[in-house]
Write a protein that holds these residues in place. Sequence first.
Motif, PDB file in Angstrom:
ATOM      1  N   ARG A 259      30.418  65.300  20.520  1.00  0.00           N
ATOM      2  CA  ARG A 259      30.059  63.904  20.254  1.00  0.00           C
ATOM      3  C   ARG A 259      31.223  63.198  19.570  1.00  0.00           C
ATOM      4  N   PHE A 260      31.152  61.868  19.570  1.00  0.00           N
ATOM      5  CA  PHE A 260      32.087  61.075  18.790  1.00  0.00           C
ATOM      6  C   PHE A 260      31.348  59.875  18.232  1.00  0.00           C
ATOM      7  N   ILE A 261      31.938  59.259  17.219  1.00  0.00           N
ATOM      8  CA  ILE A 261      31.328  58.110  16.567  1.00  0.00           C
ATOM      9  C   ILE A 261      31.888  56.831  17.171  1.00  0.00           C
ATOM     10  N   ILE A 262      30.987  55.942  17.555  1.00  0.00           N
ATOM     11  CA  ILE A 262      31.368  54.615  18.024  1.00  0.00           C
ATOM     12  C   ILE A 262      31.304  53.693  16.808  1.00  0.00           C
ATOM     13  N   LYS A 263      32.435  53.076  16.450  1.00  0.00           N
ATOM     14  CA  LYS A 263      32.417  52.224  15.270  1.00  0.00           C
ATOM     15  C   LYS A 263      31.448  51.062  15.497  1.00  0.00           C
ATOM     16  N   ALA A 264      30.857  50.598  14.405  1.00  0.00           N
ATOM     17  CA  ALA A 264      29.770  49.625  14.459  1.00  0.00           C
ATOM     18  C   ALA A 264      30.132  48.360  15.236  1.00  0.00           C
ATOM     19  N   GLU A 265      31.347  47.848  15.038  1.00  0.00           N
ATOM     20  CA  GLU A 265      31.753  46.615  15.724  1.00  0.00           C
ATOM     21  C   GLU A 265      31.789  46.795  17.242  1.00  0.00           C
ATOM     22  N   LEU A 266      32.231  47.957  17.690  1.00  0.00           N
ATOM     23  CA  LEU A 266      32.268  48.218  19.121  1.00  0.00           C
ATOM     24  C   LEU A 266      30.863  48.410  19.692  1.00  0.00           C
ATOM     25  N   ALA A 267      30.012  49.109  18.953  1.00  0.00           N
ATOM     26  CA  ALA A 267      28.626  49.279  19.403  1.00  0.00           C
ATOM     27  C   ALA A 267      27.933  47.926  19.517  1.00  0.00           C
ATOM     28  N   GLN A 268      28.187  47.059  18.555  1.00  0.00           N
ATOM     29  CA  GLN A 268      27.585  45.721  18.578  1.00  0.00           C
ATOM     30  C   GLN A 268      28.107  44.919  19.773  1.00  0.00           C
ATOM     31  N   TYR A 269      29.409  44.955  20.023  1.00  0.00           N
ATOM     32  CA  TYR A 269      29.997  44.235  21.159  1.00  0.00           C
ATOM     33  C   TYR A 269      29.327  44.634  22.472  1.00  0.00           C
ATOM     34  N   ALA A 270      29.112  45.950  22.653  1.00  0.00           N
ATOM     35  CA  ALA A 270      28.546  46.452  23.903  1.00  0.00           C
ATOM     36  C   ALA A 270      27.022  46.435  23.915  1.00  0.00           C
ATOM     37  N   GLY A 271      26.407  46.003  22.817  1.00  0.00           N
ATOM     38  CA  GLY A 271      24.950  45.951  22.759  1.00  0.00           C
ATOM     39  C   GLY A 271      24.302  47.328  22.743  1.00  0.00           C
ATOM     40  N   LEU A 272      25.009  48.312  22.175  1.00  0.00           N
ATOM     41  CA  LEU A 272      24.481  49.677  22.134  1.00  0.00           C
ATOM     42  C   LEU A 272      23.589  49.854  20.918  1.00  0.00           C
ATOM     43  N   THR A 273      22.378  50.308  21.156  1.00  0.00           N
ATOM     44  CA  THR A 273      21.459  50.578  20.059  1.00  0.00           C
ATOM     45  C   THR A 273      20.967  52.018  20.089  1.00  0.00           C
ATOM     46  N   LYS A 274      20.568  52.499  21.239  1.00  0.00           N
ATOM     47  CA  LYS A 274      20.130  53.890  21.367  1.00  0.00           C
ATOM     48  C   LYS A 274      20.551  54.463  22.714  1.00  0.00           C
ATOM     49  N   GLU A 275      19.954  54.004  23.790  1.00  0.00           N
ATOM     50  CA  GLU A 275      20.285  54.540  25.107  1.00  0.00           C
ATOM     51  C   GLU A 275      21.643  54.026  25.563  1.00  0.00           C
ATOM     52  N   CYS A 276      22.404  54.911  26.189  1.00  0.00           N
ATOM     53  CA  CYS A 276      23.730  54.562  26.709  1.00  0.00           C
ATOM     54  C   CYS A 276      23.867  55.103  28.127  1.00  0.00           C
ATOM     55  N   VAL A 277      24.519  54.343  28.966  1.00  0.00           N
ATOM     56  CA  VAL A 277      24.900  54.801  30.289  1.00  0.00           C
ATOM     57  C   VAL A 277      26.409  55.023  30.242  1.00  0.00           C
ATOM     58  N   ILE A 278      26.835  56.198  30.659  1.00  0.00           N
ATOM     59  CA  ILE A 278      28.256  56.521  30.711  1.00  0.00           C
ATOM     60  C   ILE A 278      28.638  56.636  32.181  1.00  0.00           C
ATOM     61  N   LEU A 279      29.644  55.862  32.555  1.00  0.00           N
ATOM     62  CA  LEU A 279      30.058  55.788  33.952  1.00  0.00           C
ATOM     63  C   LEU A 279      31.518  56.173  34.105  1.00  0.00           C
ATOM     64  N   GLY A 280      31.811  57.018  35.056  1.00  0.00           N
ATOM     65  CA  GLY A 280      33.193  57.288  35.393  1.00  0.00           C
ATOM     66  C   GLY A 280      33.800  56.060  36.041  1.00  0.00           C
ATOM     67  N   ALA A 281      35.025  55.726  35.658  1.00  0.00           N
ATOM     68  CA  ALA A 281      35.712  54.545  36.205  1.00  0.00           C
ATOM     69  C   ALA A 281      37.165  54.875  36.534  1.00  0.00           C
ATOM     70  N   GLY A 282      37.396  56.061  37.059  1.00  0.00           N
ATOM     71  CA  GLY A 282      38.752  56.452  37.452  1.00  0.00           C
ATOM     72  C   GLY A 282      39.586  56.906  36.277  1.00  0.00           C
ATOM     73  N   ASP A 283      40.410  56.012  35.723  1.00  0.00           N
ATOM     74  CA  ASP A 283      41.322  56.376  34.638  1.00  0.00           C
ATOM     75  C   ASP A 283      40.666  56.372  33.266  1.00  0.00           C
ATOM     76  N   ARG A 284      39.373  56.116  33.220  1.00  0.00           N
ATOM     77  CA  ARG A 284      38.620  56.043  31.953  1.00  0.00           C
ATOM     78  C   ARG A 284      37.157  56.260  32.263  1.00  0.00           C
ATOM     79  N   PHE A 285      36.332  56.323  31.196  1.00  0.00           N
ATOM     80  CA  PHE A 285      34.907  56.158  31.421  1.00  0.00           C
ATOM     81  C   PHE A 285      34.437  54.974  30.602  1.00  0.00           C
ATOM     82  N   GLU A 286      33.294  54.441  30.987  1.00  0.00           N
ATOM     83  CA  GLU A 286      32.735  53.256  30.338  1.00  0.00           C
ATOM     84  C   GLU A 286      31.395  53.606  29.727  1.00  0.00           C
ATOM     85  N   ILE A 287      31.081  52.925  28.620  1.00  0.00           N
ATOM     86  CA  ILE A 287      29.786  53.098  27.962  1.00  0.00           C
ATOM     87  C   ILE A 287      29.073  51.755  27.979  1.00  0.00           C
ATOM     88  N   TRP A 288      27.868  51.751  28.527  1.00  0.00           N
ATOM     89  CA  TRP A 288      27.091  50.530  28.720  1.00  0.00           C
ATOM     90  C   TRP A 288      25.710  50.639  28.075  1.00  0.00           C
TER      91      TRP A 288
END
Length: 139
Positions: free
Chosen positions: A86-115
């Motif tokens: 696991r890793f910690i998502i800093k609060a400001e980034l979690a807020q920007y992405a609207g993350l509260t509990k459930e997360c979708v992680i998607l492969g995007a080629g050179d990175r992955f995305e958290i939605w």
Amino acid sequence: MDCVGSFQFNMDAKNRVFIPSKYREYYKGGFYVCKGADKCLYVYTLDNWEVVSAKIKALPGTPQGRAFKRDFFKNADMADLDAQGRFIIKAELAQYAGLTKECVILGAGDRFEIWNPDDYEDDTYHTPTADEVGMDEIF
């Protein structure tokens, strides 16, 4: 390594989220998390971060270029995996992405995305076709 696939995880009360096990080999030793172009987070390996970072640093010194650089780098965060993957998502980034509990992680080629799942579902209705982005000849 290309990040591919789709996964669902929960973020815990300490803003920790799992990295899919198939990605962990490439992200051990540290990585970067930053705001995505959409309402999500981008997670880059150290090597891929260097490529993206160099492109951002090369932006012109215009007011818009300087503002973008400041926002991009001030909101980025270095992260590392704990023993459970696991890793910690800093609060400001979690807020920007609207993350509260459930997360979708998607492969995007050179990175992955958290939605946030709701934002991801909304975004999928706007996904262009290969024809629309000029990639029809690849398929």
